[in-house]
Motif scaffolding. Structure first.
Motif, PDB file in Angstrom:
ATOM      1  N   GLU A   1      -3.005  75.480  13.308  1.00 49.52           N
ATOM      2  CA  GLU A   1      -2.714  74.047  13.204  1.00 49.52           C
ATOM      3  C   GLU A   1      -1.233  73.739  13.048  1.00 49.52           C
ATOM      4  O   GLU A   1      -0.721  72.787  13.635  1.00 49.52           O
ATOM      5  N   ASP A   2      -0.508  74.550  12.300  1.00 48.97           N
ATOM      6  CA  ASP A   2       0.912  74.285  12.082  1.00 48.97           C
ATOM      7  C   ASP A   2       1.770  74.578  13.313  1.00 48.97           C
ATOM      8  O   ASP A   2       2.961  74.276  13.327  1.00 48.97           O
ATOM      9  N   LYS A   3       1.167  75.131  14.360  1.00 56.38           N
ATOM     10  CA  LYS A   3       1.901  75.445  15.592  1.00 56.38           C
ATOM     11  C   LYS A   3       1.615  74.445  16.715  1.00 56.38           C
ATOM     12  O   LYS A   3       2.255  74.482  17.767  1.00 56.38           O
ATOM     13  N   ILE A   4       0.646  73.545  16.517  1.00 51.70           N
ATOM     14  CA  ILE A   4       0.251  72.624  17.594  1.00 51.70           C
ATOM     15  C   ILE A   4       1.423  71.769  18.047  1.00 51.70           C
ATOM     16  O   ILE A   4       1.743  71.716  19.240  1.00 51.70           O
ATOM     17  N   TYR A   5       2.088  71.073  17.119  1.00 55.45           N
ATOM     18  CA  TYR A   5       3.177  70.184  17.524  1.00 55.45           C
ATOM     19  C   TYR A   5       4.346  70.929  18.160  1.00 55.45           C
ATOM     20  O   TYR A   5       4.886  70.457  19.164  1.00 55.45           O
ATOM     21  N   PRO A   6       4.751  72.076  17.644  1.00 53.02           N
ATOM     22  CA  PRO A   6       5.830  72.802  18.325  1.00 53.02           C
ATOM     23  C   PRO A   6       5.481  73.192  19.770  1.00 53.02           C
ATOM     24  O   PRO A   6       6.341  73.124  20.649  1.00 53.02           O
ATOM     25  N   VAL A   7       4.227  73.554  20.015  1.00 53.88           N
ATOM     26  CA  VAL A   7       3.820  73.901  21.380  1.00 53.88           C
ATOM     27  C   VAL A   7       3.819  72.651  22.258  1.00 53.88           C
ATOM     28  O   VAL A   7       4.349  72.661  23.378  1.00 53.88           O
ATOM     29  N   VAL A   8       3.251  71.570  21.764  1.00 52.96           N
ATOM     30  CA  VAL A   8       3.227  70.311  22.523  1.00 52.96           C
ATOM     31  C   VAL A   8       4.660  69.836  22.786  1.00 52.96           C
ATOM     32  O   VAL A   8       4.970  69.355  23.880  1.00 52.96           O
ATOM     33  N   ASP A   9       5.544  70.012  21.814  1.00 53.60           N
ATOM     34  CA  ASP A   9       6.950  69.637  22.015  1.00 53.60           C
ATOM     35  C   ASP A   9       7.584  70.400  23.166  1.00 53.60           C
ATOM     36  O   ASP A   9       8.396  69.844  23.919  1.00 53.60           O
ATOM     37  N   LYS A  10       7.221  71.665  23.338  1.00 51.63           N
ATOM     38  CA  LYS A  10       7.751  72.460  24.464  1.00 51.63           C
ATOM     39  C   LYS A  10       7.282  71.876  25.797  1.00 51.63           C
ATOM     40  O   LYS A  10       8.034  71.831  26.769  1.00 51.63           O
TER      41      LYS A  10
ATOM     42  N   MET B   1       9.635  70.168  28.760  1.00 52.07           N
ATOM     43  CA  MET B   1       9.569  70.517  30.182  1.00 52.07           C
ATOM     44  C   MET B   1       9.397  69.260  31.036  1.00 52.07           C
ATOM     45  O   MET B   1      10.033  69.114  32.081  1.00 52.07           O
ATOM     46  N   ILE B   2       8.549  68.341  30.604  1.00 52.32           N
ATOM     47  CA  ILE B   2       8.353  67.090  31.340  1.00 52.32           C
ATOM     48  C   ILE B   2       9.670  66.324  31.402  1.00 52.32           C
ATOM     49  O   ILE B   2      10.059  65.820  32.457  1.00 52.32           O
ATOM     50  N   ASP B   3      10.367  66.253  30.288  1.00 56.33           N
ATOM     51  CA  ASP B   3      11.642  65.554  30.239  1.00 56.33           C
ATOM     52  C   ASP B   3      12.641  66.167  31.227  1.00 56.33           C
ATOM     53  O   ASP B   3      13.315  65.450  31.968  1.00 56.33           O
ATOM     54  N   LYS B   4      12.714  67.470  31.255  1.00 51.64           N
ATOM     55  CA  LYS B   4      13.656  68.162  32.145  1.00 51.64           C
ATOM     56  C   LYS B   4      13.271  68.032  33.617  1.00 51.64           C
ATOM     57  O   LYS B   4      14.107  68.217  34.492  1.00 51.64           O
TER      58      LYS B   4
ATOM     59  N   GLN C   1       0.241  74.416  31.278  1.00 48.85           N
ATOM     60  CA  GLN C   1      -0.722  75.428  30.831  1.00 48.85           C
ATOM     61  C   GLN C   1      -0.014  76.740  30.513  1.00 48.85           C
ATOM     62  O   GLN C   1      -0.259  77.363  29.478  1.00 48.85           O
ATOM     63  N   THR C   2       0.882  77.144  31.401  1.00 55.71           N
ATOM     64  CA  THR C   2       1.570  78.420  31.204  1.00 55.71           C
ATOM     65  C   THR C   2       2.530  78.357  30.014  1.00 55.71           C
ATOM     66  O   THR C   2       2.708  79.354  29.319  1.00 55.71           O
ATOM     67  N   ILE C   3       3.125  77.191  29.779  1.00 55.31           N
ATOM     68  CA  ILE C   3       3.994  77.040  28.609  1.00 55.31           C
ATOM     69  C   ILE C   3       3.186  77.238  27.329  1.00 55.31           C
ATOM     70  O   ILE C   3       3.608  77.953  26.418  1.00 55.31           O
ATOM     71  N   CYS C   4       2.022  76.622  27.248  1.00 50.57           N
ATOM     72  CA  CYS C   4       1.195  76.755  26.053  1.00 50.57           C
ATOM     73  C   CYS C   4       0.836  78.217  25.795  1.00 50.57           C
ATOM     74  O   CYS C   4       0.932  78.696  24.657  1.00 50.57           O
ATOM     75  N   VAL C   5       0.461  78.925  26.837  1.00 53.61           N
ATOM     76  CA  VAL C   5       0.111  80.340  26.686  1.00 53.61           C
ATOM     77  C   VAL C   5       1.337  81.154  26.290  1.00 53.61           C
ATOM     78  O   VAL C   5       1.275  82.008  25.402  1.00 53.61           O
ATOM     79  N   SER C   6       2.477  80.879  26.913  1.00 51.18           N
ATOM     80  CA  SER C   6       3.687  81.631  26.579  1.00 51.18           C
ATOM     81  C   SER C   6       4.148  81.347  25.145  1.00 51.18           C
ATOM     82  O   SER C   6       4.855  82.160  24.550  1.00 51.18           O
ATOM     83  N   GLU C   7       3.725  80.222  24.591  1.00 53.69           N
ATOM     84  CA  GLU C   7       4.060  79.873  23.213  1.00 53.69           C
ATOM     85  C   GLU C   7       2.999  80.358  22.221  1.00 53.69           C
ATOM     86  O   GLU C   7       3.042  79.995  21.045  1.00 53.69           O
ATOM     87  N   GLY C   8       2.044  81.144  22.702  1.00 52.59           N
ATOM     88  CA  GLY C   8       1.094  81.773  21.792  1.00 52.59           C
ATOM     89  C   GLY C   8      -0.332  81.272  21.839  1.00 52.59           C
ATOM     90  O   GLY C   8      -1.186  81.783  21.107  1.00 52.59           O
ATOM     91  N   ALA C   9      -0.630  80.298  22.659  1.00 49.84           N
ATOM     92  CA  ALA C   9      -2.006  79.801  22.737  1.00 49.84           C
ATOM     93  C   ALA C   9      -2.889  80.823  23.441  1.00 49.84           C
ATOM     94  O   ALA C   9      -2.536  81.339  24.500  1.00 49.84           O
ATOM     95  N   SER C  10      -4.028  81.113  22.839  1.00 51.47           N
ATOM     96  CA  SER C  10      -4.978  82.026  23.475  1.00 51.47           C
ATOM     97  C   SER C  10      -5.812  81.294  24.524  1.00 51.47           C
ATOM     98  O   SER C  10      -6.417  81.928  25.394  1.00 51.47           O
ATOM     99  N   ARG C  11      -5.790  79.981  24.440  1.00 53.92           N
ATOM    100  CA  ARG C  11      -6.561  79.139  25.362  1.00 53.92           C
ATOM    101  C   ARG C  11      -5.953  77.747  25.316  1.00 53.92           C
ATOM    102  O   ARG C  11      -5.410  77.335  24.296  1.00 53.92           O
ATOM    103  N   VAL C  12      -6.068  77.013  26.415  1.00 53.46           N
ATOM    104  CA  VAL C  12      -5.551  75.646  26.472  1.00 53.46           C
ATOM    105  C   VAL C  12      -6.618  74.753  27.082  1.00 53.46           C
ATOM    106  O   VAL C  12      -7.133  75.049  28.161  1.00 53.46           O
ATOM    107  N   ILE C  13      -6.938  73.704  26.393  1.00 47.02           N
ATOM    108  CA  ILE C  13      -7.815  72.688  26.963  1.00 47.02           C
ATOM    109  C   ILE C  13      -6.922  71.501  27.298  1.00 47.02           C
ATOM    110  O   ILE C  13      -6.116  71.067  26.471  1.00 47.02           O
ATOM    111  N   SER C  14      -7.039  71.013  28.522  1.00 47.24           N
ATOM    112  CA  SER C  14      -6.227  69.879  28.959  1.00 47.24           C
ATOM    113  C   SER C  14      -7.116  68.773  29.488  1.00 47.24           C
ATOM    114  O   SER C  14      -8.110  69.030  30.168  1.00 47.24           O
ATOM    115  N   VAL C  15      -6.714  67.561  29.164  1.00 46.26           N
ATOM    116  CA  VAL C  15      -7.379  66.374  29.696  1.00 46.26           C
ATOM    117  C   VAL C  15      -6.370  65.711  30.623  1.00 46.26           C
ATOM    118  O   VAL C  15      -5.249  65.405  30.203  1.00 46.26           O
ATOM    119  N   VAL C  16      -6.770  65.517  31.879  1.00 36.66           N
ATOM    120  CA  VAL C  16      -5.878  64.942  32.880  1.00 36.66           C
ATOM    121  C   VAL C  16      -6.544  63.698  33.466  1.00 36.66           C
ATOM    122  O   VAL C  16      -7.712  63.735  33.855  1.00 36.66           O
TER     123      VAL C  16
END
Length: 95
Positions: free
Chosen positions: A16-25, A29-32, A61-76
């Motif tokens: 839980e304490d890593k969710i916001y740092p991953v989302v921030d990454k 990327m979107i900003d850049k 998706q790949t950013i989330c995994v590279s930041e340590g997520a074992s799985r990513v659920i996305s809503v698009v």
């Protein structure tokens, strides 16, 4: 190609304490990427060409995994119409 809106919510499977740092990454990327976007409390909405925005979704998706997520659920969500659609036309009356 017309402008479309794509909203993306990523839910990385991290402590839980890593969710916001991953989302921030992902937001960084979107900003850049240079596309127009707006961060909301539950998702980020982007505006641009569909192929570019879908590439951003894929990269998220790949950013989330590279930041340590074992799985990513996305809503698009995609708002597409032949003549194009902008965020401003949908929300300008509320600002």
């Amino acid at each position: 190609m017309p402008r479309v809106n794509v909203s993306l919510q990523v839910i990385p499977n991290v402590p839980e304490d890593k969710i916001y740092p991953v989302v921030d990454k992902v937001i960084e990327m979107i900003d850049k990427s240079g596309v127009k976007y707006e961060v909301g409390p539950m998702e980020t909405t982007m505006e641009g060409e569909l192929d570019i925005l879908l590439g951003i979704v894929k990269k998220a998706q790949t950013i989330c995994v590279s930041e340590g997520a074992s799985r990513v659920i996305s809503v698009v969500k995609i708002d597409y119409k032949e003549e194009g659609v902008t965020m401003d036309e949908k929300i300008s009356k509320y600002r």
